[in-house]
Design an enzyme around this catalytic site. Sequence first.
Site, PDB file in Angstrom:
ATOM      1  N   ARG A 237      34.888  36.694  38.491  1.00 37.95           N
ATOM      2  CA  ARG A 237      34.227  35.407  38.261  1.00 37.95           C
ATOM      3  C   ARG A 237      32.728  35.645  38.285  1.00 37.95           C
ATOM      4  NH1 ARG A 237      38.151  33.913  36.355  1.00 37.95           N
ATOM      5  NH2 ARG A 237      39.504  32.151  36.847  1.00 37.95           N
ATOM      6  N   ASP A 261      32.637  40.534  31.941  1.00 40.65           N
ATOM      7  CA  ASP A 261      33.495  39.669  31.128  1.00 40.65           C
ATOM      8  C   ASP A 261      33.314  38.211  31.550  1.00 40.65           C
ATOM      9  OD1 ASP A 261      35.641  39.316  29.174  1.00 40.65           O
ATOM     10  OD2 ASP A 261      36.896  38.741  30.876  1.00 40.65           O
ATOM     11  N   GLU A 266      28.511  30.834  32.238  1.00 43.81           N
ATOM     12  CA  GLU A 266      29.245  31.076  30.982  1.00 43.81           C
ATOM     13  C   GLU A 266      29.725  29.794  30.301  1.00 43.81           C
ATOM     14  OE1 GLU A 266      32.543  33.443  32.645  1.00 43.81           O
ATOM     15  OE2 GLU A 266      33.907  31.861  32.064  1.00 43.81           O
ATOM     16  N   HIS A 299      34.821  36.428  28.471  1.00 44.91           N
ATOM     17  CA  HIS A 299      35.987  36.057  29.301  1.00 44.91           C
ATOM     18  C   HIS A 299      37.297  36.303  28.538  1.00 44.91           C
ATOM     19  CE1 HIS A 299      36.938  33.478  33.034  1.00 44.91           C
ATOM     20  NE2 HIS A 299      37.979  34.227  32.744  1.00 44.91           N
TER      21      HIS A 299
HETATM   22  P1  NAD Z   1      44.798  38.374  43.947  1.00 41.49           P
HETATM   23  O1  NAD Z   1      44.823  37.085  44.714  1.00 41.49           O
HETATM   24  O2  NAD Z   1      46.064  39.084  43.672  1.00 41.49           O
HETATM   25  O3  NAD Z   1      43.827  39.411  44.692  1.00 41.49           O
HETATM   26  C1  NAD Z   1      42.578  39.067  45.210  1.00 41.49           C
HETATM   27  C2  NAD Z   1      42.284  40.037  46.349  1.00 41.49           C
HETATM   28  O4  NAD Z   1      40.966  39.739  46.827  1.00 41.49           O
HETATM   29  C3  NAD Z   1      43.251  39.889  47.536  1.00 41.49           C
HETATM   30  O5  NAD Z   1      43.737  41.166  47.922  1.00 41.49           O
HETATM   31  C4  NAD Z   1      42.388  39.256  48.615  1.00 41.49           C
HETATM   32  O6  NAD Z   1      42.777  39.652  49.935  1.00 41.49           O
HETATM   33  C5  NAD Z   1      41.016  39.805  48.243  1.00 41.49           C
HETATM   34  N1  NAD Z   1      39.935  39.037  48.829  1.00 41.49           N
HETATM   35  C6  NAD Z   1      39.876  37.713  49.103  1.00 41.49           C
HETATM   36  N2  NAD Z   1      38.712  37.416  49.687  1.00 41.49           N
HETATM   37  C7  NAD Z   1      38.027  38.576  49.785  1.00 41.49           C
HETATM   38  C8  NAD Z   1      36.753  38.914  50.308  1.00 41.49           C
HETATM   39  N3  NAD Z   1      35.977  37.991  50.884  1.00 41.49           N
HETATM   40  N4  NAD Z   1      36.361  40.188  50.220  1.00 41.49           N
HETATM   41  C9  NAD Z   1      37.163  41.128  49.671  1.00 41.49           C
HETATM   42  N5  NAD Z   1      38.381  40.875  49.179  1.00 41.49           N
HETATM   43  C10 NAD Z   1      38.792  39.609  49.234  1.00 41.49           C
HETATM   44  O7  NAD Z   1      44.006  38.043  42.610  1.00 41.49           O
HETATM   45  P2  NAD Z   1      44.085  38.822  41.218  1.00 41.49           P
HETATM   46  O8  NAD Z   1      45.225  38.324  40.430  1.00 41.49           O
HETATM   47  O9  NAD Z   1      43.952  40.281  41.465  1.00 41.49           O
HETATM   48  O10 NAD Z   1      42.754  38.270  40.508  1.00 41.49           O
HETATM   49  C11 NAD Z   1      41.456  38.555  40.999  1.00 41.49           C
HETATM   50  C12 NAD Z   1      40.451  37.680  40.285  1.00 41.49           C
HETATM   51  O11 NAD Z   1      40.415  38.035  38.912  1.00 41.49           O
HETATM   52  C13 NAD Z   1      40.831  36.184  40.267  1.00 41.49           C
HETATM   53  O12 NAD Z   1      40.369  35.518  41.410  1.00 41.49           O
HETATM   54  C14 NAD Z   1      40.149  35.684  39.019  1.00 41.49           C
HETATM   55  O13 NAD Z   1      38.916  35.147  39.382  1.00 41.49           O
HETATM   56  C15 NAD Z   1      39.926  36.938  38.177  1.00 41.49           C
HETATM   57  N6  NAD Z   1      40.618  36.872  36.880  1.00 41.49           N
HETATM   58  C16 NAD Z   1      39.872  37.048  35.751  1.00 41.49           C
HETATM   59  C17 NAD Z   1      40.484  37.023  34.503  1.00 41.49           C
HETATM   60  C18 NAD Z   1      39.715  37.242  33.217  1.00 41.49           C
HETATM   61  O14 NAD Z   1      40.232  36.986  32.122  1.00 41.49           O
HETATM   62  N7  NAD Z   1      38.488  37.740  33.269  1.00 41.49           N
HETATM   63  C19 NAD Z   1      41.872  36.803  34.420  1.00 41.49           C
HETATM   64  C20 NAD Z   1      42.601  36.648  35.599  1.00 41.49           C
HETATM   65  C21 NAD Z   1      41.961  36.683  36.829  1.00 41.49           C
END
Ligand code: NAD
Length: 333
Positions: A237, A261, A266, A299
């Site tokens: 994000r 991305d 954005e 994105h």
């Molecule tokens: P997920 O929930 O499986 O994993 C997130 C991880 O971050 C978890 O292991 C959690 O413990 C950790 N976390 C939470 N707070 C934290 C902190 N303060 N410090 C360090 N680690 C922390 O999520 P995911 O499916 O792996 O997705 C991650 C992110 O990717 C989403 O939140 C979303 O914003 C982003 N995303 C982007 C796109 C895109 O098209 N660019 C698509 C999907 C997701």
Amino acid sequence: MVKIAFFDIKSYDRDFFAKENKKYNFDFQFIENRLSERSVKFIEDGTEVVCLFTNDIVDEKIVDHLVKKGVKLIALRCAGYNNINLDAVRGKISVVRVPEYSPYAVAEHTFALLLDLNRGISRAGRRTREFDFRLHGLLGFDLNGKTVGVIGVGKIGKVFIKIAKGFGMNVIAYDKVQSEDLERGLGFKYVDDMDEIFTKSDVISLHCPLLPSTRHIINEASIDKMKNSAVILNTSRGALINTKDMLDALLSEKIAGAALDVYEEEADYFFEDCSDSNFLKDPILAQMLGMHNVLVTSHQAFFTKEALNNISETTLANVKSFVDGKKLVNEVK
Ligand code: NAD
């Protein structure tokens, strides 16, 4: 018949949702605008479900409008839910999301960004089309043996780590929850302090959610701790990074590069065609787009056939559970 109003809908979404809807026969209303105080009025009477994407912002005012319209469910067709004011919806409208649609899509795109930025692939492709076969400006570095610091070892972070290991990279990771099994299985090392990611990494990749605690984790202070050769990757994000601080660091050569991305501002640009404008009004985005050591995609990390299939499947299954009064397994609380 259950009515669903889709906001910020694009042709590719329509195709995948229409195909999946053969199972359900829901009544779809496609609204191309983002959700706003103006566009909320387009929702047809009798609509109980709105389907939203990452840049549809739901604040207190929008919640009031949705409640007046009789909307009872927000079905997010994305994983992140930082665009929803959860305090404002609580007790009024339920929210469901698609927690996982393809971690591979996002992790693979993150690596594609790294490879392109490091080896100048897009730049070289533009040059050779002009029959310019010189190599100046394209000097990269071997990924093999370099340290990549991953922040957030969730679904996407794990896949990213596997890919990085395949390239022979040394992986360190920070997550507020640690799993020894995961660490051993994937062959990386957790660090207990995020600062270690900043000081030791050649490449830093962000895979944690945007929360009040993670907003601007990349800022002047954290950048100060980084190597001058560090490259930052963000497919998570935009607001994880204070972009002004990062731009200053890139311009002063405090860090070496960034591939993004997502961008904290954005919403005004991404997913839209702004090519009839003479210039971009956002000076930070405009400056970054003029830099060879910055690569920006709009994105699109999620954008694979497999992901769009999973998004439409899970979104409509979420709606069906709501309609049938079943437990909402993908509810955002
Ligand atoms: P997920 O929930 O499986 O994993 C997130 C991880 O971050 C978890 O292991 C959690 O413990 C950790 N976390 C939470 N707070 C934290 C902190 N303060 N410090 C360090 N680690 C922390 O999520 P995911 O499916 O792996 O997705 C991650 C992110 O990717 C989403 O939140 C979303 O914003 C982003 N995303 C982007 C796109 C895109 O098209 N660019 C698509 C999907 C997701």
